[in-house]
Design a protein around this motif. Structure first.
Motif, PDB file in Angstrom:
ATOM      1  N   LEU A 106       0.836  -1.204   0.000  1.00  0.00           N
ATOM      2  CA  LEU A 106       0.000   0.000   0.000  1.00  0.00           C
ATOM      3  C   LEU A 106       0.868   1.249   0.000  1.00  0.00           C
ATOM      4  O   LEU A 106       1.954   1.272   0.586  1.00  0.00           O
ATOM      5  N   LEU A 107       0.341   2.286  -0.632  1.00  0.00           N
ATOM      6  CA  LEU A 107       1.015   3.596  -0.637  1.00  0.00           C
ATOM      7  C   LEU A 107       0.335   4.520   0.353  1.00  0.00           C
ATOM      8  O   LEU A 107      -0.899   4.496   0.513  1.00  0.00           O
ATOM      9  N   GLU A 108       1.157   5.319   1.015  1.00  0.00           N
ATOM     10  CA  GLU A 108       0.575   6.330   1.896  1.00  0.00           C
ATOM     11  C   GLU A 108      -0.037   7.442   1.050  1.00  0.00           C
ATOM     12  O   GLU A 108       0.461   7.736  -0.056  1.00  0.00           O
ATOM     13  N   PRO A 109      -1.095   8.087   1.558  1.00  0.00           N
ATOM     14  CA  PRO A 109      -1.719   7.864   2.865  1.00  0.00           C
ATOM     15  C   PRO A 109      -2.608   6.614   2.868  1.00  0.00           C
ATOM     16  O   PRO A 109      -3.288   6.338   1.883  1.00  0.00           O
ATOM     17  N   VAL A 110      -2.577   5.896   3.988  1.00  0.00           N
ATOM     18  CA  VAL A 110      -3.348   4.666   4.151  1.00  0.00           C
ATOM     19  C   VAL A 110      -4.627   4.989   4.913  1.00  0.00           C
ATOM     20  O   VAL A 110      -4.585   5.657   5.950  1.00  0.00           O
TER      21      VAL A 110
END
Length: 536
Positions: A106-110
């Protein structure tokens, strides 16, 4: 299936992710157990080794060796899933995550939704793994049961139909994929000191049977099964060239069984090893000798493996360990529920035979079985079988006691306990007239008591009194009077210096020869010999 609570470990420095995870817990949005660690490789690996973790949320940073950590964690047989979180969008990172078997990337923002979706997916995978494991265990259990039924069938035929099995040996090997040869055979019997280990649910017997089968890799074949009355039994089929290795394997088998303490707690075992025989026709002999050897645990508690070839030959002197008169006396005491008499009987038997047990430990089991079979016969006759059946657990536990005297003491204690309960029940069944007759016998036992005299005491007709006395007491009034006189005579022999003739006269016998005959029939010894043995 009970809903699983996910164990989550967050390794990273992002306060936003930490706050988001804590919010999920505090608001009871999703059931997780959370642990947080700084990005320290050693601390992270030791934390995973010390506790069960389902999901690792790992923040990618230059300060932490992400790929090395993943390789170390995922190389374990049982490992958590790993969710990678990155601030940087990069094809190379995505590729590396895929190569290192990350569960998700996953990429931020989560967002909260993204985390909860990951939790659901992890839980679904864990549920699937658990179901597959349960299916595998059921299949293993089914195959194990089928295999053990086959082993039991072969072993039973080996003991009951050895000639047929020898004739059909090629066909048996072909059909059941065994490698039996008409070579050397040696039987082993294994006994544990805790009866509960043998319950089917415990799985102990099945594990031991499996250990037996795999303990002798150089043998032609090993057949193991539970065969009554021997219990856990193994038949090892091997050549002369393998004899030394078989002995080493036997010691290793003992160690492997004792390693099961980690699962089942403290216990002890004894392994009896039978004589080496050279055909299937003689396997039964080897098994009998293995059972005899295993009995030596009763006199050699520090030894664990007992080879029948190393033990003394069976002495003839113990054949009369309990003579018929003593059995009759035991039956009489059990029928009369005479606790003190039973204790004395047991003490005399033990004192007379204890010196012989070192060469004949089977004597302990012989006495135990004589006591139990006599009790069962007596109580079966009197329709009191439920008293015996209520103690079946304790009776079976006697076979798992590894100290001879203790086994016999518990056997006698068990019988006395049953007698006590039977007496309490019987007392409520004895009517007032019969109790008056018994009291009269106790007070006038040294006199000539007639049926007419007793029936007059009870105000009953002689025939009706005689039938009622036997029904309620369990024996005729003559037998009851005789037994009471014998007990009084025995007491006088021990507590006084009176002559046998004087004692006979005092308990109601004018002919001391008749008293001597009755005494020997009941106690297996003459009055003089009984008094002498009691002083030794």
């Amino acid at each position: 299936m009970k809903e699983k609570i996910l164990s989550v470990l967050f390794i990273g420095t992002s306060k936003k992710i930490s706050q988001l995870l804590r919010h999920i817990i505090n608001e009871d949005i999703y059931s997780i157990v959370l642990n947080e660690l700084p990005q320290d490789l050693k601390k992270a690996e030791s934390c995973i080794a010390a506790r069960s973790v389902d999901l690792i949320i790992l923040e990618i940073s230059k300060e932490f060796p992400v790929w090395e950590f993943m390789d170390n964690v995922l190389s374990a047989e049982s490992h958590p899933e790993i969710l990678l979180i990155s601030k940087e969008k990069s094809f190379d990172l995505t590729y590396q995550a895929f190569q290192h078997r990350a569960f998700n990337f996953l990429l931020e923002p989560v967002s909260q939704e993204m985390l909860i979706q990951t939790f659901e997916e992890v839980k679904g995978k864990l549920r699937l793994v658990e179901e597959m494991e349960q299916d595998r265990q059921r299949l293993d259990l089914y195959e194990l049961k089928q295999h053990q039924e086959l082993m039991e069938k072969i072993l039973t035929n080996m003991l009951e139909k050895p000639e047929e099995l020898e004739t059909l040996l090629w066909e048996v090997n072909h059909r059941y994929q065994t490698e039996l040869q008409n070579d050397n055979f040696q039987a082993i019997v294994i006994n544990a000191d805790k009866q509960e280990l043998y319950y089917e649910k415990s799985g102990f017997s099945q594990k031991v049977l499996s250990l037996i089968e795999h303990a002798f890799p150089k043998a032609h074949e090993v057949i193991s099964a539970i065969v009554m009355p021997y219990g856990i039994t193994g038949i090892i089929n091997f050549s002369y060239a393998q004899m030394r290795e078989i002995e080493v394997d036997m010691k290793n088998l003992y160690d492997e069984i004792m390693a099961l303490k980690q699962v089942y707690g403290e216990f002890e075992i004894a392994i009896g090893v039978g004589t080496l025989v050279h055909s299937m026709k003689e396997v039964n002999l080897s098994l009998q000798e293995a059972l005899r050897a295993e009995q030596y645990k009763l006199v050699l508690p520090n030894q664990k493996i007992f080879y029948s070839t190393e033990l003394v030959s069976r002495p003839n002197g113990m054949n009369g360990i309990i003579v018929e008169a003593q059995k009759k006396n035991l039956a009489r005491l059990l029928k009369g529920m005479d606790e003190e008499g039973l204790k004395l009987w047991f003490s005399e038997i033990l004192q007379r035979t204890k010196a012989s047990f070192i060469d004949y430990p089977e004597g302990y089991s012989l006495i135990k079985e004589t006591m139990l079979s006599t009790a069962k016969e007596i109580w079966n006759e009197e329709s009191d079988q439920e008293f015996f059946e209520d103690e079946m657990y304790a009776i079976n536990q006697l076979n798992h006691i590894f100290q001879g005297t203790q086994m016999l003491q518990q056997t006698m204690g068990l019988l006395i306990g049953i007698c006590r309960r039977r007496k309490q029940t019987r007392q409520t069944q004895i009517s007032k007239p019969i109790q008056e007759a018994m009291d009269f016998i106790h007070a006038h036992f040294n006199e000539a008591i007639t049926l007419e005299e007793l029936s007059e005491v009870c105000s009953l007709s002689p025939n009706y009194f005689s039938a009622m006395f036997k029904e309620q007491v369990g024996e005729t009034y003559i037998d009851y009077l005789t037994e009471y006189r014998m007990e009084q005579g025995k007491k006088m022999l021990l507590e006084t210096q009176k002559t046998v003739k004087d004692i006979a006269n005092e308990i109601g016998y004018l002919d001391d020869k008749y008293f001597r005959k009755l005494f020997k029939n009941r106690f297996g010894n003459t009055p003089v010999a009984y008094r002498a043995s009691a002083k030794e």
